[in-house]
Design a protein around this motif. Structure first.
Motif, short mmCIF file in Angstrom:
data_model
loop_
_atom_site.label_atom_id
_atom_site.label_comp_id
_atom_site.label_asym_id
_atom_site.label_seq_id
_atom_site.Cartn_x
_atom_site.Cartn_y
_atom_site.Cartn_z
N ALA A 1 0.81 -1.22 0.00
CA ALA A 1 0.00 0.00 0.00
C ALA A 1 0.84 1.27 0.00
N GLY A 2 2.16 1.14 -0.21
CA GLY A 2 3.01 2.30 -0.29
C GLY A 2 4.24 2.16 0.58
N ALA A 3 4.98 3.25 0.71
CA ALA A 3 6.13 3.28 1.60
C ALA A 3 5.67 3.64 3.01
N ASP A 4 6.50 3.32 3.97
CA ASP A 4 6.20 3.63 5.37
C ASP A 4 6.58 5.09 5.63
N ILE A 5 5.60 5.99 5.53
CA ILE A 5 5.85 7.44 5.56
C ILE A 5 6.48 7.88 6.88
N SER A 6 6.16 7.16 7.96
CA SER A 6 6.69 7.56 9.27
C SER A 6 8.21 7.52 9.31
N GLU A 7 8.83 6.75 8.42
CA GLU A 7 10.28 6.62 8.44
C GLU A 7 11.00 7.82 7.83
N PHE A 8 10.32 8.57 6.97
CA PHE A 8 11.04 9.66 6.29
C PHE A 8 10.35 11.02 6.37
N ALA A 9 9.34 11.14 7.21
CA ALA A 9 8.59 12.40 7.31
C ALA A 9 9.46 13.58 7.71
N ASN A 10 10.54 13.32 8.46
CA ASN A 10 11.40 14.41 8.93
C ASN A 10 12.75 14.47 8.22
N PHE A 11 12.85 13.85 7.06
CA PHE A 11 14.12 13.80 6.35
C PHE A 11 14.50 15.16 5.77
N SER A 12 15.79 15.38 5.63
CA SER A 12 16.32 16.57 4.95
C SER A 12 16.42 16.30 3.45
N VAL A 13 16.80 17.32 2.70
CA VAL A 13 17.01 17.17 1.25
C VAL A 13 18.03 16.06 0.98
N GLU A 14 19.13 16.11 1.70
CA GLU A 14 20.18 15.10 1.51
C GLU A 14 19.68 13.70 1.88
N ASP A 15 18.95 13.61 2.98
CA ASP A 15 18.41 12.32 3.41
C ASP A 15 17.46 11.75 2.37
N GLY A 16 16.61 12.63 1.80
CA GLY A 16 15.65 12.18 0.80
C GLY A 16 16.32 11.64 -0.44
N GLY A 17 17.36 12.34 -0.90
CA GLY A 17 18.10 11.87 -2.07
C GLY A 17 18.75 10.52 -1.83
N LYS A 18 19.33 10.37 -0.64
CA LYS A 18 19.97 9.09 -0.30
C LYS A 18 18.95 7.96 -0.21
#
Length: 260
Positions: free
Chosen positions: A64-81
């Motif tokens: 049903a998708g990705a687990d949003i709770s794991e990346f809700a607070n990510f930075s730009v760099e974190d998101g790219g990685k």
């Protein structure tokens, strides 16, 4: 193989990978992606495995998708990685496996779930399946290959509509768009997967691997797919499977491919 979030079985050359987080509608988290990578890697190395089917546990969801709770607070760099690692570890990895992978989509395949299904070599679906890429409704875009594979499968215009509206389509609509190959009832989904796998397993595994490489080459930047096809076609002539296949044809019998 024992895993936290997936189940793996091997029955006479047909391996089934079941994503097993029913309480989360089988959402992909880091641990599940790692489990899937490890399982696919092991199955790829297992010479007894000829076809892999991927599905979800229960009747409600493939993934049903990705687990949003794991990346809700990510930075730009974190998101790219996150996107780079996920694509390398799972989505690109699955697409380029030499073993055929069929997605048996049961229920919701949204976001990362649809991206996983699209990374498989082809897809079948139950009639209760719903598919979509809803990421823009969260202020982000698909990051596991969705913006690339969806246009390849359904065309640029339809892909743009699905991504920009964040909408879902039914299994029958997905079939009409070429996103899935077959739609059956939920009860018939795995039997159909097994039937298709059985047909695949009758053929040369060496030739199938070559065909996967040739087809995928057409979608790689800077690669001439026709040249890859010529090379793979020529290489087939040096295989034991080619000798067996042509000999069996001339002798009017079924081929018994050695897989070499």
């Amino acid at each position: 193989m024992n895993f936290e979030n997936i189940l793996v079985s091997n029955n006479n050359g047909l391996a089934t990978v079941t994503i097993n987080r029913p309480s989360k509608l089988n959402a992909l988290n880091k641990a599940t992606i790692h489990d899937l990578h490890t399982a696919f890697e092991a199955l790829e190395d297992d010479e007894t495995v000829k076809v892999i089917v991927v599905t979800g546990s229960g009747e409600k969801a493939f993934v049903a998708g990705a687990d949003i709770s794991e990346f809700a607070n990510f930075s730009v760099e974190d998101g790219g990685k996150l996107a780079a690692l996920g694509q390398d570890m799972l989505f690109d990895f699955v697409e380029n496996l030499s073993t055929p992978v069929i997605a048996a989509v049961n229920g919701f395949a949204l976001g990362g779930g649809l991206e996983l299904a699209m990374a498989c070599h082809f897809r079948i679906a139950s009639d209760n399946a719903k598919m979509g890429l809803p990421e823009v409704s969260l202020g982000v875009i698909p990051g596991y290959g969705g913006t690339q594979r969806l246009p390849q499968l359904v065309g640029k215009g339809k892909a743009m509509e699905l991504i920009m509206t964040a909408g879902m389509i039914s299994a029958e609509e997905a079939k009409a768009y070429g996103l899935v190959n077959h739609v059956v009832s939920l009860e018939e989904l795995m039997p159909l997967a097994e039937k298709l796998a059985s047909k695949i397993m009758r053929n040369s595994s060496v030739a199938i691997t070559a065909a996967i490489r040739a087809v995928n080459a057409n979608f790689e930047d800077g690669v001439n797919g026709f040249e890859v096809e010529i090379s793979e076609f020529g290489n087939c002539f040096g295989t034991e499977d080619f000798k067996e296949g042509t000999t069996a044809f001339l002798e009017k019998r079924k081929a018994n491919f050695p897989g070499a």
